[in-house]
Design a protein around this motif. Structure first.
Motif, short mmCIF file in Angstrom:
data_model
loop_
_atom_site.label_atom_id
_atom_site.label_comp_id
_atom_site.label_asym_id
_atom_site.label_seq_id
_atom_site.Cartn_x
_atom_site.Cartn_y
_atom_site.Cartn_z
N GLN A 120 0.83 -1.20 0.00
CA GLN A 120 0.00 0.00 0.00
C GLN A 120 0.87 1.25 0.00
N ASP A 121 0.66 2.11 -0.99
CA ASP A 121 1.33 3.41 -1.00
C ASP A 121 0.69 4.33 0.04
N ILE A 122 1.52 5.02 0.76
CA ILE A 122 1.00 5.97 1.76
C ILE A 122 1.79 7.28 1.73
N LEU A 123 1.16 8.32 2.24
CA LEU A 123 1.88 9.54 2.62
C LEU A 123 1.76 9.67 4.12
N VAL A 124 2.70 10.36 4.71
CA VAL A 124 2.66 10.60 6.15
C VAL A 124 2.15 12.02 6.37
N GLU A 125 1.09 12.11 7.16
CA GLU A 125 0.52 13.43 7.44
C GLU A 125 1.31 14.10 8.55
N ILE A 126 1.68 15.34 8.31
CA ILE A 126 2.48 16.09 9.28
C ILE A 126 1.66 17.27 9.80
N ASN A 127 1.69 17.42 11.11
CA ASN A 127 1.00 18.55 11.74
C ASN A 127 2.03 19.67 11.94
N VAL A 128 2.25 20.41 10.86
CA VAL A 128 3.31 21.42 10.89
C VAL A 128 2.96 22.56 11.84
N SER A 129 1.68 22.90 11.89
CA SER A 129 1.26 24.06 12.68
C SER A 129 1.17 23.75 14.16
N GLY A 130 1.14 22.46 14.50
CA GLY A 130 1.05 22.08 15.90
C GLY A 130 -0.31 22.30 16.52
N GLU A 131 -1.33 22.54 15.71
CA GLU A 131 -2.68 22.73 16.26
C GLU A 131 -3.13 21.45 16.97
N LYS A 132 -3.71 21.61 18.13
CA LYS A 132 -4.09 20.45 18.94
C LYS A 132 -5.17 19.60 18.28
N ALA A 133 -6.08 20.27 17.58
CA ALA A 133 -7.21 19.56 16.99
C ALA A 133 -6.83 18.81 15.72
N LYS A 134 -5.59 18.96 15.30
CA LYS A 134 -5.21 18.42 14.01
C LYS A 134 -4.49 17.08 14.14
N PHE A 135 -4.72 16.21 13.17
CA PHE A 135 -3.99 14.94 13.13
C PHE A 135 -2.64 15.16 12.48
N GLY A 136 -1.76 14.21 12.69
CA GLY A 136 -0.47 14.26 12.01
C GLY A 136 0.68 14.17 12.99
N LEU A 137 1.81 13.70 12.47
CA LEU A 137 3.02 13.61 13.28
C LEU A 137 3.62 14.99 13.44
N GLU A 141 9.24 14.41 15.49
CA GLU A 141 9.25 12.95 15.61
C GLU A 141 9.22 12.26 14.24
N SER A 142 8.90 13.03 13.20
CA SER A 142 8.58 12.40 11.92
C SER A 142 9.74 11.61 11.32
N GLY A 143 10.95 12.13 11.44
CA GLY A 143 12.10 11.45 10.83
C GLY A 143 12.25 10.01 11.31
N SER A 144 12.24 9.84 12.63
CA SER A 144 12.46 8.50 13.17
C SER A 144 11.25 7.60 12.92
N VAL A 145 10.04 8.18 12.98
CA VAL A 145 8.84 7.36 12.74
C VAL A 145 8.80 6.89 11.28
N ILE A 146 9.15 7.78 10.37
CA ILE A 146 9.15 7.40 8.95
C ILE A 146 10.19 6.31 8.70
N GLU A 147 11.30 6.42 9.39
CA GLU A 147 12.31 5.37 9.26
C GLU A 147 11.74 4.01 9.69
N GLU A 148 11.01 4.02 10.78
CA GLU A 148 10.38 2.76 11.24
C GLU A 148 9.33 2.27 10.25
N MET A 149 8.54 3.22 9.73
CA MET A 149 7.51 2.84 8.76
C MET A 149 8.14 2.22 7.52
N SER A 150 9.30 2.74 7.15
CA SER A 150 9.96 2.26 5.94
C SER A 150 10.43 0.82 6.07
N GLN A 151 10.49 0.31 7.30
CA GLN A 151 10.88 -1.09 7.50
C GLN A 151 9.72 -2.03 7.19
N LEU A 152 8.50 -1.51 7.19
CA LEU A 152 7.34 -2.37 7.01
C LEU A 152 7.25 -2.81 5.54
#
Ligand SMILES: *Cc1c(COP(=O)(O)O)cnc(C)c1O
Length: 225
Positions: A120-137, A141-152
């Motif tokens: 499955q192709d995916i994109l990683v959603e990033i919460n750049v603005s840091g808004e609390k109500a928003k989803f996203g990494l 933290e995104s660099g290390s999480v994406i590295e882990e995701m890339s192992q899947l």
């Protein structure tokens, strides 16, 4: 009506590209049909828009199931928050899940994809603005999480997606788009032999997004009114 709106959108993309010395060919328009019926999807396809964005699995499924095999074969993008209990159904429909916002969700997608032999192709959603109500990494933290995701093995991380805060002035989104672009340049993309997808920009701010390096924009209102 739709062809007029599309012509105008293409003209505005072209202008933003000229301004920043880019080619409009590298920019994918995702036609966001979440507020529209399945007819709008076939209309979009008839005008050469082959990327369809939906934000709810159930609603997407209702439309998808009604369509011909040819239209089922469009490129379907999941752009809304995805709950883990909807992953299985999402995998049946979507070519690109843009809204992967946790390692847990990525693992669930990987697990279900393995069962049906899909990568499955995916994109990683990033919460750049840091808004609390928003989803996203968070960008941090995104660099290390994406590295882990890339192992899947059954997911393929193709890039990043951001939803900028609601803005009155499109210029207000610029810094968020710029941060996403910079983030994508700081990440190692081991599995990609091409530039990462940067999905950013909606009807209110897509020109600014293009100027800041978006290669995918998601348009609802600008196309469908
Ligand atoms: C609805 C939606 C869009 C499209 O928004 P418009 O302002 O109508 O262009 C784009 N991205 C996401 C994630 C959305 O939910």
């Amino acid at each position: 009506m739709f062809i007029g709106a599309l012509t105008e959108v293409r003209r505005r993309i072209e202008r933003a590209c000229v301004k920043t010395n880019r080619s409009a060919e590298g920019i994918t328009i995702v036609a966001v049909t979440k507020a529209m019926s399945s007819e709008a999807i076939s209309e979009a396809a008839s005008f050469g828009l082959f990327d369809i964005g939906e934000n709810k699995v159930k609603e997407a499924a209702v439309k998808y199931n009604k369509l011909s095999d040819e239209l089922k074969g469009l490129k379907w993008h999941m752009i809304g928050h995805l709950q883990t209990n909807k992953v299985k159904e999402a995998l049946r429909i979507f070519n690109l899940i843009q809204s992967v916002d946790s390692l847990r969700l990525a693992c669930e997608i990987d697990k279900e994809a393995a069962k049906i032999n899909k990568v499955q192709d995916i994109l990683v959603e990033i919460n750049v603005s840091g808004e609390k109500a928003k989803f996203g990494l968070s960008p941090l933290e995104s660099g290390s999480v994406i590295e882990e995701m890339s192992q899947l093995k059954n997911i393929n991380v193709k890039g990043l997606m951001v939803i900028a805060p609601v803005a009155v002035n499109p210029e207000d989104s610029r810094s968020y788009f710029r941060q996403l672009k910079q983030l994508s340049e700081s990440i190692r993309w081991p599995a990609l032999n091409r530039i990462p997808v940067l999905s950013m920009g909606m009807s209110g701010d897509f020109e600014v997004a293009v100027e800041e390096g978006a290669n995918m924009i998601r348009l609802g209102r600008a196309l469908f009114g």
